[in-house]
Motif scaffolding. Sequence first.
Motif, short mmCIF file in Angstrom:
data_model
loop_
_atom_site.label_atom_id
_atom_site.label_comp_id
_atom_site.label_asym_id
_atom_site.label_seq_id
_atom_site.Cartn_x
_atom_site.Cartn_y
_atom_site.Cartn_z
N ILE A 228 19.74 -48.65 40.60
CA ILE A 228 19.43 -47.82 39.44
C ILE A 228 18.42 -48.55 38.55
O ILE A 228 17.44 -47.95 38.07
N GLU A 229 18.62 -49.84 38.37
CA GLU A 229 17.68 -50.65 37.59
C GLU A 229 16.30 -50.65 38.22
O GLU A 229 15.27 -50.50 37.53
N ALA A 231 15.04 -48.35 40.23
CA ALA A 231 14.46 -47.01 40.12
C ALA A 231 13.85 -46.78 38.74
O ALA A 231 12.78 -46.17 38.60
N GLN A 232 14.52 -47.27 37.71
CA GLN A 232 13.99 -47.14 36.35
C GLN A 232 12.74 -48.00 36.18
O GLN A 232 11.76 -47.58 35.54
N LEU A 233 12.75 -49.20 36.75
CA LEU A 233 11.61 -50.10 36.66
C LEU A 233 10.38 -49.53 37.37
O LEU A 233 9.27 -49.59 36.84
N GLU A 235 9.97 -46.38 38.06
CA GLU A 235 9.79 -44.99 37.62
C GLU A 235 9.87 -44.02 38.80
O GLU A 235 9.01 -43.17 39.02
N PRO A 237 12.53 -41.31 40.96
CA PRO A 237 13.79 -40.55 40.92
C PRO A 237 14.68 -40.87 42.12
O PRO A 237 14.19 -41.07 43.24
N SER A 381 12.42 -39.99 36.26
CA SER A 381 12.80 -41.16 37.05
C SER A 381 14.26 -41.50 36.84
O SER A 381 14.92 -40.97 35.95
N GLY A 382 14.75 -42.38 37.71
CA GLY A 382 16.16 -42.75 37.65
C GLY A 382 17.04 -41.66 38.24
O GLY A 382 16.60 -40.83 39.05
N GLN A 384 18.89 -38.39 39.04
CA GLN A 384 18.60 -36.96 38.85
C GLN A 384 19.92 -36.17 38.99
O GLN A 384 20.21 -35.60 40.04
N ALA A 397 24.98 -41.05 35.20
CA ALA A 397 24.80 -42.26 34.39
C ALA A 397 26.12 -43.01 34.29
O ALA A 397 27.20 -42.39 34.35
#
Length: 441
Positions: A228-229, A231-233, A235, A237, A381-382, A384, A397
Amino acid sequence: MAYTIKPSEGKLGILIPGLGAVATTFIAGVAAINKGLSKPVGSLTQMGNIRLGKRTENRYPLIKDFVPLAGLKDVVFGGWDIYKDNVFEAATNAKVLEPLLLHAVKDELEAIKPMKAVFDKNFVKNLDGVHVKEQTHRRELADALLADIEEFKLHNDCSRLVMIWCGSTEKYIDDCDIFQTLDAFELALDNNDQRISPSMLYAYAAIKSHVPFANGAPNLTCDIPAMIELAQLMEVPIAGKDFKTGQTLMKTILAPGLQARALGVKGWFSSNILGNRDGLVLDDPENFKTKEVSKLSVLEEILNPEINPELYGDLYHKVRINYYPPHGDNKESWDNIDIFGWLGYPMQIKINFLCRDSILAAPIVLDLALFLDLAHRAGMSGIQEWLSFYLKSPQTAPGLKAEHDIFKQLIKLQNTLRHIMGEDLITHLGLDYYQELVDSL
């Protein structure tokens, strides 16, 4: 306010780890649809409508005409498998689709040959990989997948890629320290930590390559904090996990109805027989546990026995899956549901669902691929969560309880599409129609 969505120009490559029954049914189906031989039944992106505005406006466009999705003729396929059969051979062996249909798209399917797969028998004991990568170190395997992704994109002249895990269910593993942060995960890669599963390596390689990823199996993959980290970094999904087909699909349709009418449930016994490769894998207790956890969570989280113990506090829920080779991909499920109504009087519901597992899963693969590509082009992103509609164990989340009610999931999906396109969200309250009538008097 509408999102700024990049156009779907060029080819979209759909990469699939696991070119078995589900993947080959999906790929062959798209080829047949593109030739006008079949229809994409079961695909919301292709055949589903969405209401816009008030009911009185009568605006119900097809979803594919409302949001800028990639066209089916702009899609190319690739993937990995532990067997070297091309997609035509694999689809023939899977025995899901009729030979006449397969031969009509034979040329397209024979052209798709699997790349050597990442395989670890410790995670899938009932299979023997013969078409696997020579590397054994986890970091080297991740690097090999990164190279595969880059080579596929260049060779096929793709402008964008997505990856959907269609591989077998891996054995059950608990979340642990090496999965908690990206730094810890990458250190574990460098240390060749054997707790990192093949599916995690695929997810890591995809996200590092800016490729959206969805997990169609119940194993721990993109739902660990480290992924998850990442994917956020990057950007990118992500969505998981476990395609919602067969028996669980029926549960997410029926259980919300029982709850909505405040009918009690004392017991729900579910049994399945399945004979394809998935059934063989699940014949191992460690792999079955992964699936069992995914299937059991659905009912409990819909009925919420802790909120209404009088109706669901004594619920007994049992799930069984039995490997039965004669049925092949034609899964059969039986459900016995003991319910009670007014004054506690007992009643029963019996369901015998003779389904085709890959036929139900194929349109899910298509929709997840097209919606993830849309999300990426829209800058989303992150996690969905709006794609929960397609999944048994929806990813949310941290600390947020999953919504399993398929009807609420559909509202969430449709409202997300309205939101990114700048349309009014629909609450289904409906009081405005009557208030306007009152005001006009």
